[in-house]
Design a protein around this motif. Structure first.
Motif, PDB file in Angstrom:
ATOM      1  N   VAL A   5       6.826   3.333  -0.607  1.00  0.00           N
ATOM      2  CA  VAL A   5       5.954   3.587  -1.639  1.00  0.00           C
ATOM      3  C   VAL A   5       5.153   4.737  -1.898  1.00  0.00           C
ATOM      4  CG1 VAL A   5       3.848   2.469  -2.636  1.00  0.00           C
ATOM      5  CG2 VAL A   5       5.634   0.971  -1.730  1.00  0.00           C
ATOM      6  N   VAL A   6       5.413   5.703  -2.743  1.00  0.00           N
ATOM      7  CA  VAL A   6       4.987   6.900  -3.134  1.00  0.00           C
ATOM      8  C   VAL A   6       3.801   6.980  -4.258  1.00  0.00           C
ATOM      9  CG1 VAL A   6       6.564   8.137  -1.975  1.00  0.00           C
ATOM     10  CG2 VAL A   6       6.846   7.771  -4.277  1.00  0.00           C
ATOM     11  N   GLU A   7       3.922   5.744  -4.909  1.00  0.00           N
ATOM     12  CA  GLU A   7       2.863   5.654  -6.064  1.00  0.00           C
ATOM     13  C   GLU A   7       2.489   4.508  -6.238  1.00  0.00           C
ATOM     14  OE1 GLU A   7       0.115   6.889  -8.439  1.00  0.00           O
ATOM     15  OE2 GLU A   7       1.444   8.378  -7.928  1.00  0.00           O
ATOM     16  N   GLU A  17       1.170  -3.957 -10.229  1.00  0.00           N
ATOM     17  CA  GLU A  17       2.284  -4.777 -10.181  1.00  0.00           C
ATOM     18  C   GLU A  17       3.627  -3.606 -10.180  1.00  0.00           C
ATOM     19  OE1 GLU A  17       2.509  -7.624 -13.196  1.00  0.00           O
ATOM     20  OE2 GLU A  17       0.390  -8.441 -12.794  1.00  0.00           O
ATOM     21  N   ALA A  18       3.289  -2.322 -10.206  1.00  0.00           N
ATOM     22  CA  ALA A  18       4.310  -1.430 -10.393  1.00  0.00           C
ATOM     23  C   ALA A  18       3.980  -0.290  -9.172  1.00  0.00           C
ATOM     24  CB  ALA A  18       4.438  -0.964 -11.704  1.00  0.00           C
ATOM     25  N   PHE A  19       5.142   0.076  -8.323  1.00  0.00           N
ATOM     26  CA  PHE A  19       4.909   0.907  -7.238  1.00  0.00           C
ATOM     27  C   PHE A  19       5.973   1.840  -7.398  1.00  0.00           C
ATOM     28  CE2 PHE A  19       3.507  -3.351  -6.094  1.00  0.00           C
ATOM     29  CZ  PHE A  19       2.105  -2.952  -5.511  1.00  0.00           C
ATOM     30  N   GLN A  56       0.685  -1.161  -0.071  1.00  0.00           N
ATOM     31  CA  GLN A  56       0.129   0.030  -0.063  1.00  0.00           C
ATOM     32  C   GLN A  56       0.954   1.186   0.043  1.00  0.00           C
ATOM     33  OE1 GLN A  56      -3.364  -0.063  -0.132  1.00  0.00           O
ATOM     34  NE2 GLN A  56      -2.955  -2.226  -0.315  1.00  0.00           N
ATOM     35  N   LEU A  57       0.353   2.340  -0.260  1.00  0.00           N
ATOM     36  CA  LEU A  57       1.148   3.619  -0.135  1.00  0.00           C
ATOM     37  C   LEU A  57       1.634   4.046   1.169  1.00  0.00           C
ATOM     38  CD1 LEU A  57      -1.418   6.045  -2.160  1.00  0.00           C
ATOM     39  CD2 LEU A  57       0.817   5.064  -3.048  1.00  0.00           C
ATOM     40  N   HIS A  58       2.935   4.432   1.161  1.00  0.00           N
ATOM     41  CA  HIS A  58       3.515   4.542   2.466  1.00  0.00           C
ATOM     42  C   HIS A  58       4.207   3.473   3.326  1.00  0.00           C
ATOM     43  CE1 HIS A  58       0.621   8.144   2.024  1.00  0.00           C
ATOM     44  NE2 HIS A  58       1.862   8.677   1.602  1.00  0.00           N
ATOM     45  N   ASP A  59       3.991   2.403   2.653  1.00  0.00           N
ATOM     46  CA  ASP A  59       4.637   1.058   3.313  1.00  0.00           C
ATOM     47  C   ASP A  59       6.236   1.545   3.044  1.00  0.00           C
ATOM     48  OD1 ASP A  59       2.302  -0.076   3.864  1.00  0.00           O
ATOM     49  OD2 ASP A  59       2.408  -1.728   2.333  1.00  0.00           O
ATOM     50  N   THR A  60       6.793   0.721   3.841  1.00  0.00           N
ATOM     51  CA  THR A  60       8.227   0.655   3.680  1.00  0.00           C
ATOM     52  C   THR A  60       8.507  -0.775   3.220  1.00  0.00           C
ATOM     53  OG1 THR A  60       8.828   2.024   5.658  1.00  0.00           O
ATOM     54  CG2 THR A  60      10.495   0.703   5.185  1.00  0.00           C
TER      55      THR A  60
END
Length: 50
Positions: free
Chosen positions: A40-42, A48-50, A8-12
């Motif tokens: 993760v910022v996008e 499948e792509a972050f 998810q967004l903001h996960d390390t």
């Protein structure tokens, strides 16, 4: 490439393999090395792509 629905967004996250890419807003190719850690910022529509 593995499909990982749990990210998810903001996960390390850490890379599990070396990845070729380009510097943001530049044409210089770089390699992100396995084990590098980031946030993760996008999250793209295909999931499948972050």
């Amino acid at each position: 490439m593995r499909k990982i629905a749990q990210i998810q967004l903001h996960d390390t996250v850490a890379l599990i393999e070396d990845t070729k890419t380009q510097r943001f807003m530049a044409e210089q190719e770089i390699i992100l090395r396995r084990g590098q850690v980031g946030t993760v910022v996008e999250k793209y529509k295909d999931g499948e792509a972050f």
